[in-house]
Design an enzyme around this catalytic site. Structure first.
Site, PDB file in Angstrom:
ATOM      1  CE  LYS A  24      -3.484   0.040   2.980  1.00  0.00           C
ATOM      2  NZ  LYS A  24      -4.923   0.181   2.681  1.00  0.00           N
ATOM      3  NE  ARG A  94      -6.417   3.954   4.728  1.00  0.00           N
ATOM      4  CZ  ARG A  94      -7.705   4.021   4.323  1.00  0.00           C
ATOM      5  NH1 ARG A  94      -8.374   2.926   4.101  1.00  0.00           N
ATOM      6  NH2 ARG A  94      -8.283   5.186   4.155  1.00  0.00           N
ATOM      7  N   GLY A 103      -8.029  -7.451   4.952  1.00  0.00           N
ATOM      8  CA  GLY A 103      -8.870  -7.607   6.131  1.00  0.00           C
ATOM      9  C   GLY A 103      -8.216  -8.292   7.302  1.00  0.00           C
ATOM     10  CG  MET A 105      -2.522  -7.191   9.737  1.00  0.00           C
ATOM     11  SD  MET A 105      -0.846  -6.758   9.302  1.00  0.00           S
ATOM     12  CE  MET A 105      -1.015  -6.461   7.562  1.00  0.00           C
ATOM     13  NE  ARG A 338      -6.021  -4.372  -2.872  1.00  0.00           N
ATOM     14  CZ  ARG A 338      -6.470  -4.581  -1.637  1.00  0.00           C
ATOM     15  NH1 ARG A 338      -5.657  -4.587  -0.610  1.00  0.00           N
ATOM     16  NH2 ARG A 338      -7.754  -4.764  -1.426  1.00  0.00           N
ATOM     17  CG  HIS A 456      -4.362 -43.829   2.367  1.00  0.00           C
ATOM     18  ND1 HIS A 456      -5.592 -44.198   1.892  1.00  0.00           N
ATOM     19  CD2 HIS A 456      -3.452 -44.500   1.642  1.00  0.00           C
ATOM     20  CE1 HIS A 456      -5.429 -45.083   0.932  1.00  0.00           C
ATOM     21  NE2 HIS A 456      -4.144 -45.295   0.759  1.00  0.00           N
ATOM     22  NE  ARG A 618       7.604 -46.330  -4.673  1.00  0.00           N
ATOM     23  CZ  ARG A 618       6.929 -45.524  -3.843  1.00  0.00           C
ATOM     24  NH1 ARG A 618       7.490 -44.427  -3.386  1.00  0.00           N
ATOM     25  NH2 ARG A 618       5.707 -45.812  -3.488  1.00  0.00           N
ATOM     26  CB  SER A 765      13.237 -40.041  -8.253  1.00  0.00           C
ATOM     27  OG  SER A 765      12.035 -39.322  -8.075  1.00  0.00           O
ATOM     28  N   GLY A 767      12.438 -38.491  -3.056  1.00  0.00           N
ATOM     29  CA  GLY A 767      11.133 -38.804  -2.482  1.00  0.00           C
ATOM     30  C   GLY A 767      10.954 -37.901  -1.284  1.00  0.00           C
ATOM     31  CB  THR A 768      10.244 -34.306  -1.117  1.00  0.00           C
ATOM     32  OG1 THR A 768       9.121 -34.361  -1.985  1.00  0.00           O
ATOM     33  CG2 THR A 768      11.469 -33.893  -1.891  1.00  0.00           C
ATOM     34  CG  ASN A 769       5.512 -37.392   0.100  1.00  0.00           C
ATOM     35  OD1 ASN A 769       5.633 -36.193  -0.130  1.00  0.00           O
ATOM     36  ND2 ASN A 769       4.589 -38.145  -0.468  1.00  0.00           N
ATOM     37  CB  CYS A 832       8.278 -38.552  -7.306  1.00  0.00           C
ATOM     38  SG  CYS A 832       9.249 -39.719  -6.364  1.00  0.00           S
ATOM     39  CE1 TYR A 852      11.265 -37.173 -12.419  1.00  0.00           C
ATOM     40  CE2 TYR A 852      13.309 -37.434 -13.649  1.00  0.00           C
ATOM     41  CZ  TYR A 852      12.381 -37.917 -12.739  1.00  0.00           C
ATOM     42  OH  TYR A 852      12.574 -39.132 -12.146  1.00  0.00           O
TER      43      TYR A 852
END
Lengths: 877, 877
Positions: A24, A94, A103, A105, A338, A456, A618, A765, A767-769, A832, A852
């Site tokens: 702002k 503001r 909205g 703050m 804005r 899951h 896999r 690859s 496996g970020t989980n 993945c 990728y």
């Protein structure tokens, strides 16, 4: 930026100073500089906010002094004086963070009014009613925001007065009523707060500034930041602006407008305004605002002035603008501009139109679109008219977007049955498990009582693109009696419900849904995205159906096919179980032999769906006990079915029990214990590839991915098994076939020893989980219980399972990437897991040099756009 | 070392070439060089062994050629000819790795004999019996080792012949008998193997070499390497040595001797010999060898020659020597010398004596002692005479060293009861759990059917110094009926048993035990160790008793006090449970208030036991469900006791259930959810410190350790709670007290973000148990099921929970150490967990620049010695 400069006049800033001045403030400065009619003022920087917190929620002397200096300058510019009863300067206070947090703050208007000043203002404007209206508004706002005195206390007084006077609208109260109201407000304040309502305007100002700073940390702001990935360290700026009054009479007014339609993107001025009002009235909805087009009739000159300004602003910012304005006695003032929020559809249209109008380049257009928004365009939606009439019966977590309507089923079997009868089904479960997959696929929507956005049900549903509302805590499921209770009402199997996976809302009826259409703008944007990205986008797909969906969404291959999902099918699980209870290698091989043709068929389907694009498969990942029942009654039934004793099966189940299944006997650990599993899967992969290749339509290069590697020797052991079987088949069949063997990097140790692993692994690859679980040391299944408190106490700002943790997990990815490339320069690197479709994680993957990302089919377009944005921001050499 | 040189004559090597030539080969070379009477020969290097495996278990042409060249040279030196019937050269073929692996690999003697050569040898030596005795021995060995024909086949022939001839000893068979035997051997061989026993000596030689290489990978060698941390990549060398014959008649013989007594360390020649025999006869035990001292009477000159050689070798190697010799027709030959294996007691005495004799320095003495050996000196042992008579009834895993005898108890309660009645108890359980701790402490020994060396029982027992045999798979425990079955026999409560935690053996009676004594040598060695080490050694101790034991063993502080262990006491657990089922913060605070005085008392005891040395107190770590029962019947009983409904308690238990408790709601996550727990523990720590300090005997500097940190903000949240409470108490009491707040680094992310954490954490302690679990992604509780196969398939060579994994976990430690020091130069860095007492891990910690290691009390002396060795090898600047 000057050091220790905490206050900037609007004339000192510009649009590029957003980080320091907030959105702002920066835009007010910019408008000032390009000659727009902006009421004068200054901005207290975000750094001042951070300092406020560092100093222990205290406004330091240096900041206080600069505010007062700023005030003096405004006084000079306006010729008015703060707290002066003859010619008073009033200001608005503001918030304004780097990014708009609408909205979230606090705002205080009309600051500077006291019991003395209000009289002066009345005299000066010759409008006592206006003066007292402003004053009573100020008392309300300031008490509430700065002094913690709940404004509902005042609302009661207003309602009572209106009742006594027999009027309906605030505007019907006259100047005497308002004077009386102010008195009543003050009396009540004194009674409750034990001190007089403050009369010193300077103190008011400082209290107001502090209040805005404090509002940065109010619960709704914290929640908003978490949902929108905004760091709490940014802080908010505060804008002090001399007041102009839309409530000064019938020649005054206030409004908001967009340069284009934010719903459709259509190029036309869009907005509304209200005469004799302050901004809050437009929002409050007591009086109905007029459409902006009415202003043309009401005051053509002023309307034209506004249109000119609007066009100028859009051209200046090269984007659709969302503007606030006030008319004070016939003079137009701009209070804010804005880039306007817009729907996904509008977002695409505006971006394409702006390029066509020659206003921006393709790259700039791509950067304007929030990739996450595309999600809304990819799933079936409720018919908007039908939705308006529908009755909401409950709410859960929005776990997988889209709309789902149908009749209730409580088991996967029943869902499949009903689906086969041609009915639409919503599957309702306490929670889902891997055996439910087929039933989930047969459903239009999934509703669960337990589990969060990474449960899951949620993960699988997002993969399938099926609507899912998870973790509906009010839902009491009684599977046995085929009914559930929700907020006091009972619903039975066969009853109709609808769920909205984008909002979490549940409705007690079937609502008509419409398939989302991909309009021409969408295609245009995607083609531009593909032009500018280098990061490839693959998909996680376990079925030919998923693969086809993803292919149509532009997936460039399969990055993850989870073969275990293929094992849960009703016609397969018996063979899987037979394998598990085998007493000898021979028995196990016999059972695996039954699975071989089924797996081969799966892979043939996937290869064909991907039409020659790479397919990463896999090998079996979950612990074997996931394929067996755990209740005695189920074990008994299965034992009978399998023609073995209950004791033996019970023993097998008990023997497979694990204390921490996430860290147990799974992934390639299974292949090391039972090499015959890897042998069967290899055979299926290779034979299927030979089959499809032999049909001559396209080449197939399967990529076999070994899960859960933690050590190079472990990887090599399994790799050698695969290679032996694969090469034997290829030689036996006398064909040419290339294949690759690589590994998931999902265990910290694999990342730390990636150089060793890369000696033989042809691709990684991430496996970020799992990698996130192991790196943080908490499991997705259990963390839900305490992570909410982490968010609440501001320890975590975002869900590490949704947004890749760059400091920790990301560091491991970088370590693994560097080590992997040090050994194998051209190693293929992918990711993945859930993060593959998260835009900020995609950006990280681009910057980390990955080849990728792989994500669920419905996230492919999002990832394509995010990858393009990443490369536009930081082009890869 | 010359490249591609795979064969070294003894005259070409020396003692420093151990890595290349193996221990035996290097020492044969060294003896040759210093003029000892060594039969000539050459060594095929360990590199040739590695090459053999790299080439796919093939002896390459280059190696084969060098072997043949070596053989030619030996022929020249000896004037004999390989395969020549008139003057035949015979050789022995022996393995020899870098470190001695006694009996693990294969040996072939008398190689070069054929049906022709044996006749020549008979003529040459004029001793037909000797020649055929040698030949039949060769056929036996070669068939077994090189051709895979089991030697027991031959033993049967020998036994039958002895029976037919009516004799008892092999030596009683005459030359004709032996000729007949050779014929029978060959006939049987042909019948079973379908080919003639080989007659080409050169082929024999190459087959023998390959057989020795192959024996590097036989199961017992693999097992031995794993237990002794020997990498499989080292390979073994092969020594080809011209034969000398101890079986040439009554003037010939063979023997082994030590320069000092390997059992006591006493300085006197110790050993035995056998006339008219080959080495294998000494070991076989058919004839009883004579003590070495008898040789003096039998042949004084030769005895004196041997004594001279022995003394020379000891002086040369500066260590007690273990020698093999052969006497051929009255001439002495040395076949081997090496540093002798010895008992722990002898090890200390020899090291101290050698220093006193001026032969070695203190540093050299320290390096000679295997730290692990000290363990044997620190626990009670069975009386050796009583042990000889005792009957072994079963075997489990040696899980915690020492001897334990007593009567059987099946529950912790019963064990305590019997202990209080003054009886010695052995606790027998399916597996132990945290509630058993008190009962375990009251027992002399612990025997479990489940769990490995890192199971709960094993870890706790080692911490307590109590004997434990775990994972006894034959043990069938019937707790309900208070009995167990072991190898067919039933044992009831009250029956007597004994267990040996160092061997895993179980005995069916009470065997007398003797307390280990720490002799003067031990003290001397420890004082030297302290002189040369820089790494501090602390202890893991949860009770004043443990702390005192550790203090007496030289611990320099407590590195880890696990406060949860204090909560399982019968008089405390009710309050803990009350806290867990609390519905409000107030209720929880009330319950915690009951625990406060108990915790305070615990800490007072610990501070006093450590007499001013630092005490690190880790806050509550395990998930709360560990404090609650899980069976309905137990829940019912507890609910009654607690005066709440079964449903409510059952609900609480269910609500606390976790899918992966290791990755669940534990550690500081508990403090974040329930800050009042951290508040109570802080109060106890600080108040106790003030109390002890006020007594004026010594200063107390408590170190509060926060477990399971994964993020700096998370750490800071808990740290702030602690600091607030601590500072309030200190100010309130008006005392001066320093304290530190630090954290465990046991989650990968904590290591990766250690720079952030070190900004506020004053110390790190690496919790390598959890860090290993998370880094590898497998839990200690579950990994047992598949790790055995990993060892078997040579994927892992050592247990990462016993020996710190330097490549993965170690890398994280280094990252954290570097990051921590980059922010806080003098940060205190420690390690706690099982690895703290493992010598190789201690060495890693020294090299990584840690400040201290913390280990169980009984490992403190081991760690002190290991730390000294580490600094002698790699002095810290």
């Amino acid at each position: 930026m000057a050091k220790n400069k905490y206050v900037y006049l609007f004339s000192e800033g510009n649009a590029n100073m957003r980080n320091l001045l907030g959105g702002k403030g920066a835009n007010l400065a910019e408008m000032t500089n390009i000659g727009m009619p902006v009421p004068q003022g200054f901005t207290i920087t975000t750094e001042a906010c951070c300092k406020y917190y560092e100093d222990g929620e205290i406004l330091s002397d240096v900041v206080t002094k600069q505010i007062m200096d700023g005030l003096t300058k405004i006084e000079k510019m306006t010729g008015k004086k703060f707290g002066d009863k003859d010619n008073p300067l009033l200001v608005s206070v503001r918030s304004g963070a780097r990014v708009s947090m609408p909205g979230m703050m606090d705002t205080i208007l009309n600051l500077g009014l006291t019991s003395e000043v209000v009289e002066g203002l009345a005299k000066l404007t010759n409008n006592t009613r206006f003066a007292y209206d402003s004053y009573r508004r100020f008392i309300q706002m300031f008490s509430d925001v700065a002094l913690g005195f709940d404004k509902s206390n005042f609302e009661k007084i207003i309602d009572k007065m209106k009742e006594e006077k027999g009027v309906k609208l605030d505007t019907q109260l006259d100047e005497n009523d308002l004077k009386e109201m102010v008195q009543k407000f003050k009396t009540l304040f004194k009674k409750e707060m034990k001190y007089d309502f403050p009369e010193d305007p300077k103190k008011q100002l400082l209290e107001a500034v502090k209040a805005v700073f404090r509002s940065w940390e109010n619960p709704r702001a914290i929640y908003y930041r978490r949902v929108n990935d905004i760091p709490s360290s940014w802080g908010t700026a505060v804008n002090i602006q001399s007041m102009v009054f839309g409530n000064m009479g019938e020649k005054s007014g206030t409004g908001v407008a967009f340069t284009r339609d934010p719903a459709t993107g259509e190029k036309k001025l869009y907005g509304e305004y209200l005469m004799n009002a302050q901004g809050e009235d437009v929002v409050a909805g007591v009086r109905t605002p007029q459409p902006i087009s009415d202003l043309e009739q009401q005051n053509k000159a002023l309307y034209n002035e506004f249109v000119t300004i609007a066009n100028k602003l859009e051209k200046h910012y090269k984007d659709m603008q969302d503007m606030e304005f006030t008319i004070e006695n016939g003079k137009l003032y701009m209070l804010q501009t804005r880039n306007g929020k817009r729907t996904a559809k509008a977002s695409l249209k505006i971006a394409v139109d702006l390029v066509n109008e020659g206003m921006i380049s393709e790259k700039e257009a791509l950067l304007k679109i929030e990739p996450r928004q595309l999600d809304a365009l990819l799933h079936p939606q409720f018919d908007s008219e039908a939705l308006k009439k529908a009755k909401q019966i409950g709410k859960g977590l929005p776990a997988s977007p889209g709309a789902g309507s149908g009749i209730i089923a409580f088991t996967a079997e029943r869902a499949i049955q009903l689906h086969n009868e041609g009915k639409k089904v919503v599957l309702v479960r306490l929670e889902t498990s891997p055996e439910d997959i087929e039933g989930m696929a047969a459903s239009e929507g999934i509703l669960t009582a337990r589990g969060g956005r990474t449960s899951h049900a949620a993960v699988v549903a997002r993969g399938m693109g099926t609507a899912c509302v998870a973790g509906c805590q009010d839902l009491i499921v009684d599977e046995e009696n085929k009914k559930f209770k929700l907020n006091g009402k009972i619903y039975k199997e066969g009853d109709e419900i609808s769920i909205d996976g984008s909002t979490g809302l549940i409705y007690g009826e079937c609502i008509k849904t419409v398939d989302a259409k991909i309009s021409g703008d969408f295609e245009t944007i995607m083609s531009w995205a593909d032009k500018y990205r280098v990061l490839k986008v693959r998909t996680n797909a376990d079925t030919p159906n998923d693969a086809k969906t993803a292919f149509n969404f532009g997936a460039e291959g399969i990055g993850l096919c989870r073969t275990e999902h293929m094992f849960f099918d009703a016609d397969r699980i018996p063979a899987v179980r037979e394998m598990i209870v085998s007493r000898t290698v021979e028995e196990r091989k016999k059972a695996l032999k039954k699975l071989l043709p089924m797996q081969r068929k799966d892979f043939i389907g996937l290869y064909k769906a991907m039409q020659g694009k790479p397919v990463t498969i896999r090998f079996l990942d979950p612990p074997l006990h996931e394929f067996l029942p755990h209740e005695d009654s189920e074990i008994k039934a299965l034992a009978k079915e399998m023609n073995i004793s209950f004791e033996e099966l019970k023993n097998t189940v008990a023997g497979l029990h694990e204390v921490n299944p996430m860290m147990g006997h799974r992934g390639l650990r299974l292949d090391i214990t039972y090499p015959e599993i890897a042998e069967m899967q290899t055979r299926a992969v290779i034979e299927a590839a030979i089959k499809v290749k032999s049909e001559g339509k396209f080449d197939v290069i399967p990529e076999i991915m070994i899960p859960l590697t933690c050590d190079s020797k472990e990887f090599n052991f399994v790799r050698d098994i695969i290679k032996k079987v694969a090469d034997e088949i290829i030689e036996e069949k006398g064909v040419e076939l290339s294949y690759k063997i690589g590994t998931m990097i999902e265990i910290p140790r694999a990342a730390l020893t990636a150089d060793e692993i890369a000696k033989t692994a042809e691709f990684f690859s991430f496996g970020t989980n799992d990698l996130t679980q192991m790196t943080y040391g908490f499991s997705r299944d259990d963390a839900g219980k305490f992570l909410d408190i982490y968010y609440e106490r501001r320890i975590f700002e975002s869900d590490p399972f949704a947004r890749l943790d760059q400091n920790g997990v990301g560091k491991l990815i970088k370590i693994a990437t560097d080590l992997g490339k040090s050994v194998r320069k051209d190693i293929k690197l992918g990711i993945c897991g859930e993060h593959g479709g998260d835009p900020s994680s995609v950006e990280f993957c681009h910057n980390a040099g990955l080849t990728y990302v792989s994500c669920s089919p419905f996230r492919v377009p999002i990832a394509r756009l995010a990858a393009a944005q990443a490369n536009i921001k930081n082009p890869r050499k």
